[in-house]
Design an enzyme around this catalytic site. Structure first.
Site, PDB file in Angstrom:
ATOM      1  CB  CYS A  48       4.378  -1.394  -5.816  1.00 46.94           C
ATOM      2  SG  CYS A  48       3.588  -0.417  -7.091  1.00 46.94           S
ATOM      3  CD  GLU A 182       7.860   5.435  -2.631  1.00 41.73           C
ATOM      4  OE1 GLU A 182       6.708   5.507  -2.196  1.00 41.73           O
ATOM      5  OE2 GLU A 182       8.166   4.694  -3.586  1.00 41.73           O
TER       6      GLU A 182
END
Ligand code: NDP
Length: 481
Positions: A48, A182
């Protein structure tokens, strides 16, 4: 009475394990924690956090042209990977140190070592030392997996992205989940020519249909060459593949077998791939974003009596307790909802249950989350497709060009969608595709979690002019289902 070296021994220093260790130690418990790699785990070191910093870096490309539309005299800049990568690693080092400091100041004993289970109450460290604990918490996370195919080891996984020596000119991304989408957006934003293959009919399986459609369209508009219903069926080093279409490219089977499982060669050797439809192409790099699997192998779990599920996950009950009463497990190793904040919640609930005498089941209902594509997708609750299978629903939905982009001449559209129960008017799901949708869904998520109705949203005065005001100004359903 049996005495143990520790009240709690945690295996794994990721977000979940570290939080559980610290909170347990704060109750006065004697806590030890073993981590074989870097403190902070996937989220902080190879997930993350570095990913989000790359999202920020990649967002600047569009800002140059937007800035010109807004009257600024700026030129398009070029992105320089190495200075950014060095700065990124400096930041990760800083965060890792913070994690260590937090554990030290909480009086958690850190063991920089792999740890495996010896039995229900003991853990063996890499140097052979065995320590005993009243409770053991397995928080070992997961790791990315490559598909089973020859030469798959030549492709990267998400862990490898942050250490690349140079940005490739072209990359093939295989997969259609969070990580694939992503990184497709990030690398495209940084100037890499991105091709993405997803084997299914639409990316982001499990998310709301309209939201998936808009994200896919936006990705294509930004230049990502997205192919649906497509997979990779063969790959080779491009140097071995030139002009050869037979299965082994003239390489003897034994040589290929030897190569499979070997380390990928250093540096970006171009790779030749063949798609499902027979098309062939060469890419500088291939990234497999084909899912993650729990880290349970070689931990001695089965020998200690812990039940492992079909997907390699530690099976736990709602209190995160395994089949062995003294052993608990939290986070991705349990393959419940694989998100950092959920692992942290599971760790807190474990401490509440075991060290505070307050049995607390983990609440996995109505978890907001975001996919950090460009634009982002923020979501909570049921998709339209799921909701209409359960009960009659009204769908409130709007799609529009946000003021900021419309002025700059960009085509991007925003989607705001509410799935509402016809019976009690509760918001069953909220789906947002927009810049900063992650920030928006966090706040909308509070209302949805509290059980807000559509009328509660309507009673809330709009904040004008914003994108999010559309959430409280949608008067009529676009359809009922
Ligand atoms: P996902 O499970 O989300 O996606 C894996 C993708 O790979 C799917 O599209 C899947 O297809 C495809 N796939 C699987 N096997 C193969 C194969 N053999 N050949 C071709 N394609 C294949 O995994 P991710 O790796 O993207 O992410 C793992 C988890 O990490 C997520 O579930 C999420 O919980 C977490 N995460 C969360 C983020 C966030 O909150 N923003 C960001 C990144 C990760 P199919 O759909 O057909 O199965």
């Amino acid at each position: 009475m049996t005495t143990f070296d520790y009240d709690l021994f945690v295996i794994g220093g990721g977000s979940g394990g570290v939080r559980a260790a610290r909170v347990a130690a704060a109750t006065g418990a004697k806590v030890g924690l073993a981590e074989e790699s870097r403190m902070g785990g996937t989220c902080v070191i190879r997930g993350c956090v570095p990913k989000k910093l790359m999202v920020f870096a990649s967002g600047y490309r569009e800002m140059f042209s937007d800035a010109r539309a807004y009257g600024w005299d700026v030129e398009d800049g070029n992105f320089d990977w190495l200075p950014f990568r060095d700065r990124l690693h400096t930041e990760l080092d800083r965060l890792e140190q913070i994690y260590r400091k937090l554990l030290n100041s909480s009086n958690v004993e850190i063991h920089d070592s792999r740890a495996t289970l010896a039995d229900a109450h003991s853990v063996r460290l890499a140097d052979g030392k065995v320590v005993t604990a009243k409770h053991i918490l397995v928080a070992t996370g997961g790791h990315p997996v490559r598909p089973e195919m020859k030469y798959a080891n030549l492709g990267m996984v998400s862990d490898d992205i942050f250490d690349m020596e140079a940005l490739p000119k072209s990359i093939l991304i295989v997969g259609g989940g969070y990580i694939a989408c992503e990184f497709a957006c990030i690398l495209n934003g940084l100037g890499v020519k991105v091709t993405q293959y997803y084997r299914g009919a639409q990316i982001l399986r499990g998310f709301d249909g309209e939201a998936r459609g808009l994200v896919a369209e936006s990705m294509r508009e930004r230049g990502i060459d997205l192919h649906l219903g497509t997979n990779i069926v063969q790959m080779r080093p491009a140097s071995d593949a030139s002009g050869m279409e037979d299965a082994n490219m003239g390489i003897p089977n034994e040589a290929i077998d030897e190569h499979v499982g070997a380390e990928a060669p250093q540096g970006p050797a171009p790779l030749w791939v063949k798609w499902t439809n027979g098309h062939e192409q060469v890419f500088d790099r291939v990234l497999f974003a084909t899912g993650r699997t729990p880290n349970t192998k070689g931990l001695g779990l089965e020998d200690a009596g812990v039940t492992i599920g079909r997907r390699g996950e530690v099976e736990v009950d709602t209190f995160s307790q395994t089949s062995v009463p003294s052993i608990y497990a939290i986070g991705d190793v349990t393959n419940r909802v694989n998100l950092t904040p959920v692992a942290i919640r599971e760790g807190m609930a474990f401490v509440e249950t075991v060290f505070k005498g307050n049995p607390t089941p983990v609440d996995h209902d109505l978890i907001p989350s975001a996919v950090f594509t460009q634009p982002e997708l923020g979501t909570i609750g049921l998709t339209e497709e799921e909701a209409r299978e359960r009960e009659p629903v009204d769908i409130y939905c709007t799609s529009f060009k946000p003021m900021m982009h419309a002025f700059a001449g960009r085509q991007d559209r925003v989607l705001m969608k509410l799935v509402v129960s016809k019976a009690n008017r509760k918001i069953l799901g909220c789906h947002i595709v927009a810049d900063n949708a992650g920030e928006m869904i966090q706040l909308a998520g509070i209302a949805v979690k509290m059980g807000a109705t559509k009328e509660d949203f309507d009673r809330t005065v709009a904040v004008h002019p914003t994108m999010a005001e559309e959430l409280v100004t949608m008067r009529d359903p676009v359809r009922s289902a």
